[in-house]
Design an enzyme around this catalytic site. Structure first.
Site, PDB file in Angstrom:
ATOM      1  N   LYS A  79       9.147  -7.907  85.877  1.00 58.80           N
ATOM      2  CA  LYS A  79      10.034  -7.582  86.488  1.00 58.80           C
ATOM      3  C   LYS A  79      10.902  -7.765  87.271  1.00 58.80           C
ATOM      4  CE  LYS A  79       9.755  -3.287  83.758  1.00 58.80           C
ATOM      5  NZ  LYS A  79      10.665  -2.625  82.629  1.00 58.80           N
ATOM      6  N   GLU A  90      15.722   3.116  88.892  1.00 58.12           N
ATOM      7  CA  GLU A  90      13.822   4.492  88.004  1.00 58.12           C
ATOM      8  C   GLU A  90      12.975   3.777  87.822  1.00 58.12           C
ATOM      9  OE1 GLU A  90      16.155   1.895  86.207  1.00 58.12           O
ATOM     10  OE2 GLU A  90      14.800   1.927  84.731  1.00 58.12           O
ATOM     11  N   SER A 108       2.301  -8.911  80.093  1.00 60.48           N
ATOM     12  CA  SER A 108       3.641  -8.791  81.271  1.00 60.48           C
ATOM     13  C   SER A 108       3.697  -8.722  82.293  1.00 60.48           C
ATOM     14  CB  SER A 108       4.893  -7.479  80.919  1.00 60.48           C
ATOM     15  OG  SER A 108       4.368  -6.066  80.012  1.00 60.48           O
TER      16      SER A 108
HETATM   17  C1  LIG Z   1       3.936  -4.851  83.144  1.00 58.10           C
HETATM   18  C2  LIG Z   1       4.897  -3.685  82.284  1.00 58.10           C
HETATM   19  N1  LIG Z   1       5.117  -4.339  81.055  1.00 58.10           N
HETATM   20  C3  LIG Z   1       5.873  -4.061  80.288  1.00 58.10           C
HETATM   21  C4  LIG Z   1       6.711  -2.934  80.675  1.00 58.10           C
HETATM   22  C5  LIG Z   1       7.681  -1.765  79.782  1.00 58.10           C
HETATM   23  O1  LIG Z   1       8.830  -2.009  79.897  1.00 58.10           O
HETATM   24  P1  LIG Z   1      10.070  -3.533  79.337  1.00 58.10           P
HETATM   25  O2  LIG Z   1       9.731  -2.795  77.772  1.00 58.10           O
HETATM   26  O3  LIG Z   1      10.809  -2.766  79.910  1.00 58.10           O
HETATM   27  O4  LIG Z   1       9.090  -4.444  79.217  1.00 58.10           O
HETATM   28  C6  LIG Z   1       6.786  -2.332  82.219  1.00 58.10           C
HETATM   29  C7  LIG Z   1       7.084  -0.913  82.637  1.00 58.10           C
HETATM   30  O5  LIG Z   1       6.456  -0.821  83.626  1.00 58.10           O
HETATM   31  C8  LIG Z   1       5.799  -2.556  83.095  1.00 58.10           C
HETATM   32  O6  LIG Z   1       5.312  -2.793  83.888  1.00 58.10           O
END
Ligand SMILES: Cc1ncc(COP(=O)(O)O)c(C=O)c1O
Length: 426
Positions: free
Chosen positions: A102, A124, A391
């Site tokens: 993020k 948000e 992620s």
């Molecule tokens: C570590 C992590 N991965 C994935 C997501 C999902 O979001 P996105 O699909 O936009 O990557 C989030 C959302 O808060 C997150 O904190």
């Protein structure tokens, strides 16, 4: 295709698919008139920035020196052995500053807010990672920051609530609806309509009205660009498949974007299957939803026959959202990307597997992708190559997972699947 950072400037930035706000029949801008001006202002600021070498240099500098880019590509040898098939690599977004992918998006949008002269940022957040990233860049740039977060998510992710407050952000718990991400987004739009002249809505995923899906994709595509060159350097070829979890879809879109033209690379998104697709309790929008309009764009939505948004459920706050980015809807409709689901119980299993096999505690969001990746690795066989986007890191989820698994400081966990079933997680 040009991206914001790293490329020499052109007369007018070519930002690729979605520059007109549309991804096939998906996307668009369905908003009250009060917001049209702000969206146009953002689009202009973004396109100007995209062809401004000073902006690119500042973003690249911050992303490297402050944000920790490039993130590493780690060969997961024990996970590979466990899967008994393709070699598995992890793209380590968990190692980025604040612990998830993020941060890159907020660095970009934070600089855009500054460029537009907006000194107040609102956002948000679901899992809290986007809120933390936003509070971080607000502190770094000296901007005022308000973060809306569902009350249920505040409970599940209280560590991130504390982190945001420590950095000076105001966190507003949202009690309406199910107290999750959708409700937080509604509240943020309300604030934006009321304060649009002074405020930038720093949206956290590839969702929302044009130009947000485009802006966010261009800021996070660095994930896939790095993964692409790192895989080429390590293996001398592209991966057979790249895999990422899908909530709104930003980490997946960041990974997928630079591979879309490579027909030999499978793009696999993993949605939150909750209690199972056959139940009402899931958040698998592409797999279980229908076409509709939510939060300003046409995409897939979990809705009833009257177009009312259905309550969602996921063990992971970051995937607990009834919509998905419009470009994912297009990738699915054209068959370019595949979307599968993993249940809450499989996510817990993935969480435990990655911790025990690799010594990496993942966020619950990417933990959803571990079991599907092992399956895919088996399908591809030993000559195959898979990159899994990790992620984010799991510190924020340790309390919730230990509660679900019945662990205490002096008692180890029970068997993941049995225990999860016993707690109503299966
Ligand atoms: C570590 C992590 N991965 C994935 C997501 C999902 O979001 P996105 O699909 O936009 O990557 C989030 C959302 O808060 C997150 O904190």
């Amino acid at each position: 295709m040009t991206r914001i950072a790293d490329e020499p400037p052109k007369e007018r930035a070519d930002v690729g698919r979605g520059a007109d706000g549309h991804y096939g029949r998906f996307g668009g801008r369905f908003v009250p008139e009060a917001l049209t001006g702000a969206l146009e202002e953002l689009e202009t600021a973004f396109l100007d920035a995209a062809s401004d070498p000073e902006f690119s240099a500042r973003l690249r500098g911050l992303a490297e020196e402050y944000g920790g880019r490039p993130t590493r590509l780690t060969h997961a040898d024990r996970l590979t052995r466990r899967g008994g098939g393709a070699r598995i690599y992890l793209k380590r977004e968990d190692l980025a500053h604040t612990g998830s992918h993020k941060i890159r998006n907020v660095l970009g949008q934070g600089l855009l807010a500054e460029r537009m002269g907006k000194r107040r940022i609102i956002a948000e957040t679901g899992a809290g990672q986007h809120g933390v990233a936003t509070a971080t860049i607000a502190a770094k740039l000296g901007l005022e920051c308000v973060v809306y977060m569902g009350a249920e998510d505040c409970r599940r992710q209280h560590l991130n609530v504390v982190r945001m407050r420590l950095m000076g952000a105001e966190v507003v718990p949202v009690e309406t609806g199910t107290g999750t991400l959708k409700d937080a987004i509604n509240e943020t739009f309300r604030d934006w309509v009321a304060n649009v002249d002074s405020t930038h809505y720093l949206i956290g995923s590839v969702v929302g009205p044009h130009p947000f899906p485009l802006v966010v994709r261009e800021f996070v595509r660095v994930i896939g660009e790095e993964a692409r060159s790192q895989t080429l350097a390590r293996e001398g070829r592209l991966p057979d498949a790249v895999v990422a979890c899908v909530g709104g879809g930003s980490n997946a879109m960041g990974l997928f974007a630079p591979f879309v033209e490579d027909a030999g690379v499978r793009l696999v998104g993993v949605e939150a299957g909750g209690d199972g697709l056959g139940t009402e309790r899931h958040s698998a929008t592409l797999s279980g939803g229908t076409e509709g309009i939510l939060h300003g764009a046409r995409s897939y939505v979990l809705q009833d026959a009257y177009g009312q948004v259905r309550p969602t459920h996921s063990i992971s706050a970051g995937l607990d959202y009834p919509g998905v980015g419009p470009e994912h809807a297009w990738l699915r409709a054209t068959g370019r990307a595949e979307y599968v689901t993993a249940t809450d119980a499989e996510a817990l299993e993935g969480f435990a597997i990655l911790a025990e096999e690799e010594g990496i505690i993942p966020a619950l969001e990417p933990a959803h992708a571990v079991v599907p990746v092992l399956r895919l690795a088996g399908e591809l066989g030993p000559d195959g190559l898979v990159v899994l986007n990790l992620s984010g890191r799991g510190d924020k989820d340790v309390d919730e997972v230990s509660r679900l698994l019945g662990m205490t400081a002096d008692a180890p966990r029970a068997d993941t699947t049995d225990r999860a079933a016993g707690e109503g997680v299966a």
